[in-house]
Motif scaffolding. Structure first.
Motif, PDB file in Angstrom:
ATOM      1  N   LEU A  25       0.859  -1.182   0.000  1.00 28.03           N
ATOM      2  CA  LEU A  25       0.000   0.000   0.000  1.00 28.03           C
ATOM      3  C   LEU A  25       0.900   1.239   0.000  1.00 28.03           C
ATOM      4  O   LEU A  25       2.081   1.146   0.348  1.00 28.03           O
ATOM      5  CB  LEU A  25      -0.903  -0.028   1.229  1.00 28.03           C
ATOM      6  N   PRO A  26       0.363   2.402  -0.359  1.00 22.85           N
ATOM      7  CA  PRO A  26       1.195   3.615  -0.400  1.00 22.85           C
ATOM      8  C   PRO A  26       1.897   3.873   0.932  1.00 22.85           C
ATOM      9  O   PRO A  26       1.310   3.731   2.001  1.00 22.85           O
ATOM     10  CB  PRO A  26       0.182   4.724  -0.705  1.00 22.85           C
ATOM     11  N   GLU A  27       3.174   4.218   0.839  1.00 25.32           N
ATOM     12  CA  GLU A  27       4.004   4.483   2.016  1.00 25.32           C
ATOM     13  C   GLU A  27       5.080   5.484   1.631  1.00 25.32           C
ATOM     14  O   GLU A  27       5.407   5.628   0.451  1.00 25.32           O
ATOM     15  CB  GLU A  27       4.666   3.187   2.510  1.00 25.32           C
ATOM     16  N   PRO A  28       5.656   6.187   2.598  1.00 27.36           N
ATOM     17  CA  PRO A  28       6.738   7.111   2.264  1.00 27.36           C
ATOM     18  C   PRO A  28       7.975   6.354   1.778  1.00 27.36           C
ATOM     19  O   PRO A  28       8.260   5.246   2.243  1.00 27.36           O
ATOM     20  CB  PRO A  28       7.048   7.820   3.587  1.00 27.36           C
ATOM     21  N   ASP A  60       6.983 -15.032  10.141  1.00 32.06           N
ATOM     22  CA  ASP A  60       6.474 -15.024   8.776  1.00 32.06           C
ATOM     23  C   ASP A  60       6.735 -13.657   8.171  1.00 32.06           C
ATOM     24  O   ASP A  60       7.098 -12.712   8.854  1.00 32.06           O
ATOM     25  CB  ASP A  60       4.975 -15.308   8.755  1.00 32.06           C
ATOM     26  N   TYR A  61       6.498 -13.563   6.886  1.00 29.00           N
ATOM     27  CA  TYR A  61       6.776 -12.305   6.191  1.00 29.00           C
ATOM     28  C   TYR A  61       5.783 -11.204   6.563  1.00 29.00           C
ATOM     29  O   TYR A  61       6.172 -10.116   6.938  1.00 29.00           O
ATOM     30  CB  TYR A  61       6.796 -12.524   4.680  1.00 29.00           C
ATOM     31  N   ASP A  62       4.504 -11.472   6.468  1.00 31.33           N
ATOM     32  CA  ASP A  62       3.468 -10.477   6.784  1.00 31.33           C
ATOM     33  C   ASP A  62       2.519 -11.059   7.822  1.00 31.33           C
ATOM     34  O   ASP A  62       2.290 -12.262   7.851  1.00 31.33           O
ATOM     35  CB  ASP A  62       2.636 -10.135   5.540  1.00 31.33           C
ATOM     36  N   HIS A  63       1.923 -10.170   8.646  1.00 34.69           N
ATOM     37  CA  HIS A  63       0.987 -10.620   9.675  1.00 34.69           C
ATOM     38  C   HIS A  63      -0.311  -9.825   9.621  1.00 34.69           C
ATOM     39  O   HIS A  63      -0.296  -8.614   9.448  1.00 34.69           O
ATOM     40  CB  HIS A  63       1.597 -10.465  11.068  1.00 34.69           C
ATOM     41  N   ARG A  91       5.158  -1.781   6.531  1.00 43.04           N
ATOM     42  CA  ARG A  91       4.714  -1.972   5.150  1.00 43.04           C
ATOM     43  C   ARG A  91       3.466  -2.848   5.224  1.00 43.04           C
ATOM     44  O   ARG A  91       3.452  -3.840   5.953  1.00 43.04           O
ATOM     45  CB  ARG A  91       5.795  -2.664   4.340  1.00 43.04           C
ATOM     46  N   GLN A  92       2.423  -2.475   4.508  1.00 46.21           N
ATOM     47  CA  GLN A  92       1.202  -3.270   4.481  1.00 46.21           C
ATOM     48  C   GLN A  92       0.888  -3.688   3.057  1.00 46.21           C
ATOM     49  O   GLN A  92       1.140  -2.949   2.104  1.00 46.21           O
ATOM     50  CB  GLN A  92       0.016  -2.481   5.037  1.00 46.21           C
ATOM     51  N   ARG A  93       0.339  -4.887   2.951  1.00 43.97           N
ATOM     52  CA  ARG A  93      -0.100  -5.430   1.673  1.00 43.97           C
ATOM     53  C   ARG A  93      -1.531  -5.918   1.837  1.00 43.97           C
ATOM     54  O   ARG A  93      -1.909  -6.404   2.899  1.00 43.97           O
ATOM     55  CB  ARG A  93       0.791  -6.581   1.230  1.00 43.97           C
ATOM     56  N   GLN A  94      -2.306  -5.768   0.786  1.00 43.73           N
ATOM     57  CA  GLN A  94      -3.718  -6.173   0.787  1.00 43.73           C
ATOM     58  C   GLN A  94      -3.829  -7.581   0.218  1.00 43.73           C
ATOM     59  O   GLN A  94      -3.438  -7.844  -0.905  1.00 43.73           O
ATOM     60  CB  GLN A  94      -4.536  -5.200  -0.064  1.00 43.73           C
ATOM     61  N   TYR A  95      -4.364  -8.496   1.023  1.00 44.46           N
ATOM     62  CA  TYR A  95      -4.628  -9.881   0.606  1.00 44.46           C
ATOM     63  C   TYR A  95      -6.142 -10.061   0.656  1.00 44.46           C
ATOM     64  O   TYR A  95      -6.688 -10.356   1.714  1.00 44.46           O
ATOM     65  CB  TYR A  95      -3.981 -10.880   1.569  1.00 44.46           C
ATOM     66  N   GLY A  96      -6.830  -9.841  -0.445  1.00 41.39           N
ATOM     67  CA  GLY A  96      -8.288  -9.908  -0.436  1.00 41.39           C
ATOM     68  C   GLY A  96      -8.840  -8.843   0.493  1.00 41.39           C
ATOM     69  O   GLY A  96      -8.590  -7.665   0.321  1.00 41.39           O
ATOM     70  N   LEU A  97      -9.571  -9.267   1.535  1.00 37.69           N
ATOM     71  CA  LEU A  97     -10.141  -8.323   2.503  1.00 37.69           C
ATOM     72  C   LEU A  97      -9.210  -8.045   3.680  1.00 37.69           C
ATOM     73  O   LEU A  97      -9.534  -7.271   4.566  1.00 37.69           O
ATOM     74  CB  LEU A  97     -11.468  -8.875   3.040  1.00 37.69           C
ATOM     75  N   GLU A  98      -8.061  -8.671   3.687  1.00 41.39           N
ATOM     76  CA  GLU A  98      -7.159  -8.604   4.834  1.00 41.39           C
ATOM     77  C   GLU A  98      -5.891  -7.832   4.494  1.00 41.39           C
ATOM     78  O   GLU A  98      -5.306  -8.016   3.426  1.00 41.39           O
ATOM     79  CB  GLU A  98      -6.812 -10.049   5.218  1.00 41.39           C
ATOM     80  N   ARG A  99      -5.471  -6.975   5.429  1.00 46.34           N
ATOM     81  CA  ARG A  99      -4.185  -6.288   5.284  1.00 46.34           C
ATOM     82  C   ARG A  99      -3.194  -6.936   6.231  1.00 46.34           C
ATOM     83  O   ARG A  99      -3.504  -7.199   7.382  1.00 46.34           O
ATOM     84  CB  ARG A  99      -4.316  -4.803   5.627  1.00 46.34           C
TER      85      ARG A  99
END
Length: 125
Positions: A25-28, A60-63, A91-99
């Motif tokens: 997702l957008p980040e500086p 894990d990589y993302d939580h 850093r956040q990533r969108q996985y379907g309905l979950e970030r």
């Protein structure tokens, strides 16, 4: 006199990101990270706990938000994670309905060496 110092051991075992990861997702950018923004985000005890837990307990990589086990409304947690992302701490990533989130360790250490060490050694009284 007894030794009251605490040893902080980082358990973070982060492998290379899988190829199938969604875009962040957008980040500086690294150059846009501002110390006052990072410190402002870390001034909240819950946000400081989030970053510390990601740093010290992540394997894990993302939580997702549920991994943290906080007894807070989802809307409240969403606000805190957004503040951390916009400051540039996670850093956040969108996985379907979950970030899902992770600390931007490499970026922060490059821009502000030692800051994450302070977070790692913080403990709530």
């Amino acid at each position: 006199m007894p030794d009251t110092s605490k040893t902080v051991t980082r358990r973070t075992v982060v492998s290379e990101p899988p190829e199938y990861l969604p875009e962040p997702l957008p980040e500086p950018s690294i150059d846009e990270l501002q110390l006052e923004a990072l410190m402002g985000a870390l001034a909240d005890p819950l946000r400081l706990t989030i970053v510390r837990k990601l740093m010290l307990e992540s394997e894990d990589y993302d939580h997702s938000c549920g991994w943290f086990g906080f007894d807070r409304p989802k809307s409240s947690l969403t606000h805190h994670f957004k503040a951390l992302r916009e400051a540039g701490l996670i850093r956040q990533r969108q996985y379907g309905l979950e970030r899902r989130s992770r600390v931007r360790t490499e970026d922060i250490n490059q821009r502000f060496p030692g800051l994450l060490d302070l977070v790692a050694h913080w403990h709530q009284d």
